[in-house]
Scaffold this motif. Structure first.
Motif, PDB file in Angstrom:
ATOM      1  N   GLY A  69       0.815  -1.211   0.000  1.00 25.85           N
ATOM      2  CA  GLY A  69       0.000   0.000   0.000  1.00 25.85           C
ATOM      3  C   GLY A  69       0.845   1.255   0.000  1.00 25.85           C
ATOM      4  O   GLY A  69       0.537   2.233  -0.691  1.00 25.85           O
ATOM      5  N   GLU A  70       1.927   1.249   0.772  1.00 28.50           N
ATOM      6  CA  GLU A  70       2.821   2.408   0.815  1.00 28.50           C
ATOM      7  C   GLU A  70       3.476   2.662  -0.538  1.00 28.50           C
ATOM      8  O   GLU A  70       3.550   3.804  -1.011  1.00 28.50           O
ATOM      9  N   HIS A  71       3.960   1.577  -1.154  1.00 30.29           N
ATOM     10  CA  HIS A  71       4.589   1.705  -2.481  1.00 30.29           C
ATOM     11  C   HIS A  71       3.573   2.130  -3.531  1.00 30.29           C
ATOM     12  O   HIS A  71       3.868   2.955  -4.413  1.00 30.29           O
ATOM     13  N   THR A  74      -5.684   4.608  -4.053  1.00 27.82           N
ATOM     14  CA  THR A  74      -4.868   3.565  -3.420  1.00 27.82           C
ATOM     15  C   THR A  74      -5.763   2.576  -2.686  1.00 27.82           C
ATOM     16  O   THR A  74      -5.591   1.351  -2.799  1.00 27.82           O
ATOM     17  N   GLY A  75      -6.734   3.109  -1.956  1.00 27.63           N
ATOM     18  CA  GLY A  75      -7.667   2.239  -1.235  1.00 27.63           C
ATOM     19  C   GLY A  75      -8.439   1.328  -2.174  1.00 27.63           C
ATOM     20  O   GLY A  75      -8.657   0.141  -1.873  1.00 27.63           O
ATOM     21  N   MET A  76      -8.853   1.865  -3.318  1.00 23.61           N
ATOM     22  CA  MET A  76      -9.602   1.068  -4.291  1.00 23.61           C
ATOM     23  C   MET A  76      -8.741  -0.049  -4.878  1.00 23.61           C
ATOM     24  O   MET A  76      -9.163  -1.205  -4.979  1.00 23.61           O
ATOM     25  N   LEU A  77      -7.502   0.299  -5.267  1.00 28.20           N
ATOM     26  CA  LEU A  77      -6.637  -0.693  -5.917  1.00 28.20           C
ATOM     27  C   LEU A  77      -6.075  -1.707  -4.929  1.00 28.20           C
ATOM     28  O   LEU A  77      -5.688  -2.819  -5.327  1.00 28.20           O
ATOM     29  N   ILE A  81       0.954   6.120  -7.225  1.00 24.98           N
ATOM     30  CA  ILE A  81      -0.289   6.775  -7.648  1.00 24.98           C
ATOM     31  C   ILE A  81      -0.205   8.282  -7.440  1.00 24.98           C
ATOM     32  O   ILE A  81      -0.695   9.067  -8.262  1.00 24.98           O
ATOM     33  N   GLU A  82       0.431   8.696  -6.356  1.00 19.62           N
ATOM     34  CA  GLU A  82       0.530  10.118  -6.047  1.00 19.62           C
ATOM     35  C   GLU A  82       1.247  10.877  -7.159  1.00 19.62           C
ATOM     36  O   GLU A  82       0.945  12.046  -7.433  1.00 19.62           O
TER      37      GLU A  82
END
Length: 205
Positions: free
Chosen positions: A12-14, A31-34, A19-20
């Protein structure tokens, strides 16, 4: 002793960092969705930019549909609250405030002071715009009236070139036009100059 981060948390961090760089405004939600995908696919997205971009495009389409639905609901609430503060201009002000993102609109609905401030600023902008429109309309009306008066004066002495002369003198500012209409000698002087220009452009006419 704190527990070690899970594989999902590390991914999630990566994923958030990746994404950012592409969608900073919606990075957290995307990020939450993916992250709902399995770990293997997340790893592939981190390895292959094209795959990540493709998944982001699909996620953004879902997000935009949700945003659109949320905006409709927020719009109804915002209109109702805005109407309480500014009943006369509430429709236009609501339309202006709906240009903001959903999160910002939600913050307005949670804070009466923030909403009052936003409504006041929007009203001020609308009144300023209306004032400019009125000034432009007044300017047009005044210029037209002066043009009619100018034509009548010029037509008496120069009927052949009255329209052309009037058009040329209307290039002057309003104050000078008013001064011309009140000063016969100055009028004759300006008309003579304009007439000389016409004769130079069209000799013999």
């Amino acid at each position: 002793m704190s527990s070690l981060p899970t594989t999902k948390e590390i991914l999630g961090e990566h994923l958030y960092c990746a994404i950012e760089a592409l969608q900073p405004q919606h990075a957290e939600r995307l990020t939450g969705m993916l992250l709902e995908l399995d770990n293997e696919e997340i790893i592939q997205m981190l390895q292959y930019d094209d795959l990540l971009k493709k998944r982001l495009q699909v996620a953004m389409e879902v997000l935009q549909r949700e945003e659109s639905k949320n905006k409709d609901l927020l719009g109804e609430k915002l209109y109702s609250r805005t109407e309480e503060l500014e009943p006369v201009m509430c429709a236009k002000i609501t339309g202006m405030l709906l240009e903001m993102d959903s999160y910002s609109i939600q913050q307005l609905l949670l804070s009466q002071d923030a909403l009052q401030s936003a409504v006041s600023k929007a009203k001020e902008a609308l009144l300023h715009e209306q004032s400019r429109d009125t000034s432009r309309e007044d300017f047009t009306r005044n210029k037209q009236t002066l043009g009619e008066q100018l034509y009548q004066v010029i037509e008496r002495d120069y009927p052949k070139h009255a329209a052309k002369l009037t058009g040329m003198l209307l290039e002057l500012g309003q104050e000078e036009l008013v001064h011309l209409l009140n000063n016969k000698d100055l009028m004759q002087s300006r008309v003579k100059i304009a007439l000389d220009v016409i004769e130079q452009e069209c000799p013999g006419r």
